[in-house]
Design a protein around this motif. Structure first.
Motif, PDB file in Angstrom:
ATOM      1  N   GLY A 179       0.713  -1.455  -0.644  1.00 12.95           N
ATOM      2  CA  GLY A 179      -0.275   0.578  -0.157  1.00 12.95           C
ATOM      3  C   GLY A 179       0.635   1.487  -0.359  1.00 12.95           C
ATOM      4  O   GLY A 179       1.782   1.232   0.678  1.00 12.95           O
ATOM      5  N   SER A 180      -0.307   2.343  -0.376  1.00 13.94           N
ATOM      6  CA  SER A 180       1.148   3.734  -0.712  1.00 13.94           C
ATOM      7  C   SER A 180       1.645   4.410   0.469  1.00 13.94           C
ATOM      8  O   SER A 180       2.742   5.033   0.677  1.00 13.94           O
ATOM      9  CB  SER A 180       0.203   4.719  -1.343  1.00 13.94           C
ATOM     10  N   ASP A 181       1.016   3.209   1.978  1.00 16.88           N
ATOM     11  CA  ASP A 181       1.655   3.566   3.033  1.00 16.88           C
ATOM     12  C   ASP A 181       2.864   3.668   3.241  1.00 16.88           C
ATOM     13  O   ASP A 181       4.139   3.904   4.413  1.00 16.88           O
ATOM     14  CB  ASP A 181       0.897   4.092   4.325  1.00 16.88           C
ATOM     15  N   TYR A 182       3.566   2.949   2.676  1.00 17.33           N
ATOM     16  CA  TYR A 182       4.801   2.090   2.829  1.00 17.33           C
ATOM     17  C   TYR A 182       5.651   2.818   1.722  1.00 17.33           C
ATOM     18  O   TYR A 182       6.938   2.236   1.461  1.00 17.33           O
ATOM     19  CB  TYR A 182       4.807   0.103   2.363  1.00 17.33           C
ATOM     20  N   LEU A 183       5.334   3.603   0.633  1.00 18.37           N
ATOM     21  CA  LEU A 183       6.430   3.601  -0.032  1.00 18.37           C
ATOM     22  C   LEU A 183       7.549   4.218   0.325  1.00 18.37           C
ATOM     23  O   LEU A 183       8.594   4.518  -0.454  1.00 18.37           O
ATOM     24  CB  LEU A 183       5.784   4.409  -0.995  1.00 18.37           C
ATOM     25  N   ASN A 184       7.562   5.458   1.587  1.00 19.25           N
ATOM     26  CA  ASN A 184       8.166   5.865   1.929  1.00 19.25           C
ATOM     27  C   ASN A 184       9.429   5.119   2.968  1.00 19.25           C
ATOM     28  O   ASN A 184      10.586   5.089   3.047  1.00 19.25           O
ATOM     29  CB  ASN A 184       8.419   6.550   3.605  1.00 19.25           C
ATOM     30  N   GLY A 188       4.286  -3.895  -7.235  1.00 17.33           N
ATOM     31  CA  GLY A 188       3.220  -3.427  -7.377  1.00 17.33           C
ATOM     32  C   GLY A 188       3.018  -2.270  -6.588  1.00 17.33           C
ATOM     33  O   GLY A 188       3.667  -2.663  -5.131  1.00 17.33           O
ATOM     34  N   VAL A 189       2.492  -1.277  -6.419  1.00 16.46           N
ATOM     35  CA  VAL A 189       1.674  -0.366  -5.084  1.00 16.46           C
ATOM     36  C   VAL A 189       0.512  -0.288  -5.646  1.00 16.46           C
ATOM     37  O   VAL A 189      -0.363   0.258  -6.766  1.00 16.46           O
ATOM     38  CB  VAL A 189       2.728   1.000  -5.709  1.00 16.46           C
ATOM     39  N   GLY A 190      -0.022  -0.916  -4.138  1.00 17.62           N
ATOM     40  CA  GLY A 190      -1.780  -0.610  -4.247  1.00 17.62           C
ATOM     41  C   GLY A 190      -2.734   0.795  -3.846  1.00 17.62           C
ATOM     42  O   GLY A 190      -1.845   1.061  -3.110  1.00 17.62           O
ATOM     43  N   GLY A 191      -3.648   0.939  -4.522  1.00 21.19           N
ATOM     44  CA  GLY A 191      -4.297   1.851  -3.342  1.00 21.19           C
ATOM     45  C   GLY A 191      -4.720   2.589  -4.875  1.00 21.19           C
ATOM     46  O   GLY A 191      -5.571   1.772  -5.729  1.00 21.19           O
ATOM     47  N   LEU A 192      -6.301   3.969  -4.783  1.00 26.05           N
ATOM     48  CA  LEU A 192      -6.502   4.241  -5.640  1.00 26.05           C
ATOM     49  C   LEU A 192      -6.292   5.821  -5.367  1.00 26.05           C
ATOM     50  O   LEU A 192      -5.435   6.121  -5.039  1.00 26.05           O
ATOM     51  CB  LEU A 192      -8.104   4.304  -4.787  1.00 26.05           C
ATOM     52  N   SER A 193      -7.554   6.448  -5.941  1.00 25.33           N
ATOM     53  CA  SER A 193      -6.510   8.236  -6.614  1.00 25.33           C
ATOM     54  C   SER A 193      -6.396   8.675  -5.157  1.00 25.33           C
ATOM     55  O   SER A 193      -5.972   9.786  -5.256  1.00 25.33           O
ATOM     56  CB  SER A 193      -7.619   8.605  -7.180  1.00 25.33           C
ATOM     57  N   GLY A 194      -7.518   8.653  -4.569  1.00 22.69           N
ATOM     58  CA  GLY A 194      -7.298   9.137  -3.184  1.00 22.69           C
ATOM     59  C   GLY A 194      -6.877   7.805  -2.106  1.00 22.69           C
ATOM     60  O   GLY A 194      -6.780   6.814  -1.826  1.00 22.69           O
ATOM     61  N   PRO A 195      -6.565   9.112  -0.811  1.00 18.11           N
ATOM     62  CA  PRO A 195      -6.411   7.490   0.544  1.00 18.11           C
ATOM     63  C   PRO A 195      -8.090   7.254   0.771  1.00 18.11           C
ATOM     64  O   PRO A 195      -8.931   6.875   0.593  1.00 18.11           O
ATOM     65  CB  PRO A 195      -6.988   8.441   1.756  1.00 18.11           C
ATOM     66  N   SER A 196      -7.159   5.185   1.228  1.00 22.17           N
ATOM     67  CA  SER A 196      -8.439   4.484   1.416  1.00 22.17           C
ATOM     68  C   SER A 196      -7.697   3.639   2.292  1.00 22.17           C
ATOM     69  O   SER A 196      -6.286   3.868   2.868  1.00 22.17           O
ATOM     70  CB  SER A 196      -8.317   4.389   0.275  1.00 22.17           C
ATOM     71  N   ALA A 197      -8.707   2.222   2.626  1.00 25.02           N
ATOM     72  CA  ALA A 197      -8.068   0.961   3.610  1.00 25.02           C
ATOM     73  C   ALA A 197      -6.585   0.288   3.415  1.00 25.02           C
ATOM     74  O   ALA A 197      -6.634  -0.442   3.272  1.00 25.02           O
ATOM     75  CB  ALA A 197      -9.345   0.211   3.984  1.00 25.02           C
ATOM     76  N   LEU A 198      -7.053   0.652   1.425  1.00 24.54           N
ATOM     77  CA  LEU A 198      -5.770  -0.418   0.645  1.00 24.54           C
ATOM     78  C   LEU A 198      -4.652   0.393   0.755  1.00 24.54           C
ATOM     79  O   LEU A 198      -3.741  -0.817   0.670  1.00 24.54           O
ATOM     80  CB  LEU A 198      -5.942  -0.191  -0.413  1.00 24.54           C
ATOM     81  N   ASP A 199      -3.953   1.270   1.501  1.00 25.10           N
ATOM     82  CA  ASP A 199      -3.216   1.549   1.669  1.00 25.10           C
ATOM     83  C   ASP A 199      -1.741   0.885   2.605  1.00 25.10           C
ATOM     84  O   ASP A 199      -0.904   1.001   2.171  1.00 25.10           O
ATOM     85  CB  ASP A 199      -3.174   3.793   2.296  1.00 25.10           C
ATOM     86  N   GLY A 200      -2.441   0.786   4.086  1.00 25.05           N
ATOM     87  CA  GLY A 200      -2.177   0.227   4.648  1.00 25.05           C
ATOM     88  C   GLY A 200      -1.831  -1.638   4.750  1.00 25.05           C
ATOM     89  O   GLY A 200      -1.386  -2.661   5.387  1.00 25.05           O
ATOM     90  N   LEU A 201      -2.297  -2.251   3.478  1.00 23.48           N
ATOM     91  CA  LEU A 201      -2.080  -3.513   2.934  1.00 23.48           C
ATOM     92  C   LEU A 201      -0.294  -3.610   2.558  1.00 23.48           C
ATOM     93  O   LEU A 201       0.395  -3.193   2.003  1.00 23.48           O
ATOM     94  CB  LEU A 201      -3.288  -4.140   2.485  1.00 23.48           C
ATOM     95  N   PHE A 202      -0.177  -5.096   3.241  1.00 23.57           N
ATOM     96  CA  PHE A 202       1.172  -5.908   2.742  1.00 23.57           C
ATOM     97  C   PHE A 202       1.258  -7.222   2.189  1.00 23.57           C
ATOM     98  O   PHE A 202       0.599  -8.173   2.963  1.00 23.57           O
ATOM     99  CB  PHE A 202       1.923  -5.616   3.667  1.00 23.57           C
ATOM    100  N   PHE A 203       0.516  -7.057   0.734  1.00 26.12           N
ATOM    101  CA  PHE A 203       1.067  -8.656   0.347  1.00 26.12           C
ATOM    102  C   PHE A 203       1.782  -9.172  -0.305  1.00 26.12           C
ATOM    103  O   PHE A 203       3.062  -8.718  -0.280  1.00 26.12           O
ATOM    104  CB  PHE A 203       0.218  -8.342  -1.286  1.00 26.12           C
ATOM    105  N   VAL A 204       2.390 -10.241   0.170  1.00 30.20           N
ATOM    106  CA  VAL A 204       3.292 -11.285  -0.396  1.00 30.20           C
ATOM    107  C   VAL A 204       3.069 -12.048  -1.490  1.00 30.20           C
ATOM    108  O   VAL A 204       1.539 -12.654  -0.904  1.00 30.20           O
ATOM    109  CB  VAL A 204       4.801 -11.684   0.537  1.00 30.20           C
ATOM    110  N   ASN A 205       3.499 -12.753  -1.845  1.00 30.51           N
ATOM    111  CA  ASN A 205       3.257 -13.834  -3.097  1.00 30.51           C
ATOM    112  C   ASN A 205       3.142 -15.689  -1.115  1.00 30.51           C
ATOM    113  O   ASN A 205       4.532 -15.686  -0.787  1.00 30.51           O
ATOM    114  CB  ASN A 205       4.142 -14.502  -3.826  1.00 30.51           C
ATOM    115  N   LEU A 206       2.801 -16.199  -1.501  1.00 29.96           N
ATOM    116  CA  LEU A 206       2.568 -17.754  -0.334  1.00 29.96           C
ATOM    117  C   LEU A 206       3.217 -17.853  -0.552  1.00 29.96           C
ATOM    118  O   LEU A 206       4.119 -18.128   1.321  1.00 29.96           O
ATOM    119  CB  LEU A 206       1.256 -18.526  -0.450  1.00 29.96           C
TER     120      LEU A 206
END
Length: 380
Positions: free
Chosen positions: A185-190, A212-230
């Motif tokens: 999510g975009s929260d981890y970009l820094n 990849g970086v997940g999210g929408l054009s504005g702030p959302s609940a997706l910004d704090g997610l962290f996905f990895v391959n299983l």
């Protein structure tokens, strides 16, 4: 003369009614195009907003865990008394002595097998037991190890369309790869850094390539997610979370397939877990556009359509009778009856099509453009 005058008046009335019929048909098809498009987009957008608020987990998802015989069962329930009658709900244990004093035992129920250890060993296929379990479904679905905002992903087919603002999502083949890949999510970009033209992030004492970086054009609940391959998760991590499966449709068949795999791998069934309740579920109460409301709206529209159609046919019957009196041929009668209806239908649909286009271009719905264009053409 009187008869001729009467026929002339009748013809004049039929032409007036013809205009009304033309306008009614045009309005009917115009309404069909607009209402159908707006209804579908509103429904999809609402579901999408709820899915985003849940961390991109749909209402079809099923949460579960592998049954662990070593787990003790908590005692949960309520006790109440009314008119001298004690009512007990749940698995609470209690004792009433000779003085009527109630003693409640809240100690957990002993485990079926206290010495049982749930493991996650590697099998001959090279996959762990959890990886084998979560990849054992046959249809299009997503399975996930869920540890809060940290998730290990596996999917088959076109089951997951996670929105991205940069890069790409895992491929189906990458899900079981041991390579450390991440969609953040975009929260981890820094916290990311670049090496050799690639973006990386250090997370849980491991170095992940950010694809990849997940999210929408504005702030959302997706910004704090962290996905990895299983496949990049450690065996211990794969066991430490709760599991869920998700799909565009029902997950019941997939859950049954995974449970059969669990019986084969662990000799234990799967225990369903409560789907986590998010704030948006509490607010909406799950009432908006439930299935029976959608069906009711469809039936109401069909009823209105049939009512207008019946009235229109009655008017056309009178018109045909008048033209028969004047000796007009069948071919000409057929053209005069059907051509206005076809023109009105096309005009109504085209007008609705243009309004749909205005709605799309004005960004009234926060949906992918290809999805909205698809709905627009379906109703056109």
């Amino acid at each position: 003369m009187i008869m001729s005058s009467g026929l002339g008046t009748s013809i004049s009335k039929q032409f007036s009614r013809g205009k009304i019929f033309f306008a009614s048909a045009l309005l009917l098809f115009f309404s069909f195009q607009i209402i159908g498009f707006v209804f579908c987009c509103t429904d999809i957008e609402y579901d999408l907003n709820q899915k985003i608020a849940r961390g991109y987990i749909s209402r079809n998802s099923i949460f579960f865990s592998i049954h662990d015989p070593s787990d003790r069962t908590a005692r949960v329930g309520t006790m109440s008394a009314s008119d001298g009658v004690l009512k007990v709900e749940g698995n609470i244990s209690y004792f009433i002595d000779e003085d009527g004093l109630i003693t409640v035992d809240l100690e957990p129920i002993e485990a079926e097998d206290p010495d049982y250890v749930l493991e996650n060993d590697s099998l001959s296929s090279g996959l762990t037991q959890i990886e084998t379990l979560l990849s054992s479904g046959k249809g299009e679905y997503l399975s996930c190890v869920h540890i809060g905002s940290y998730r290990g992903i596996f999917y088959r087919g076109d089951a997951y369309d996670f929105p991205l603002i940069d890069g790409r999502f895992f491929s189906e083949e990458e899900c079981l790869s041991k390579e450390n890949l991440a969609v953040i999510g975009s929260d981890y970009l820094n916290d990311t850094y670049t090496e050799n033209g690639k973006r990386y992030i250090d997370y849980r004492d491991r170095k992940y390539e950010v694809i990849g970086v997940g999210g929408l054009s504005g702030p959302s609940a997706l910004d704090g997610l962290f996905f990895v391959n299983l496949g990049s998760m450690t065996p211990e991590e794969q066991l430490s979370g709760i599991f869920f499966i998700d799909s565009r449709s029902s997950c019941e068949d997939t859950f049954d397939e995974l449970e059969q795999a669990s019986l084969s791998i662990y000799s234990n069934p799967l225990d369903r877990r409560e789907t986590p309740t998010m704030f948006i579920d509490i607010i909406s109460g799950g009432m908006y556009l439930k299935s029976y409301l959608k069906i009711l709206m469809v039936f109401l529209f069909i009823f209105a359509y049939i009512s207008v159609l019946i009235q229109s046919m009655r008017k056309q019957t009178v018109k045909v009778s008048v033209m028969n009196i004047f000796g007009i041929g069948f071919g000409k009668i057929f053209r005069k009856v059907t051509v206005p209806l076809i023109i009105a239908s096309i005009a109504g649909l085209m007008s609705g099509f243009l309004i749909d286009l205005v709605i799309i271009l004005s960004k009234s719905f926060s949906l992918p453009l290809d999805m909205m264009y698809g709905y627009m053409t379906v109703f056109f």
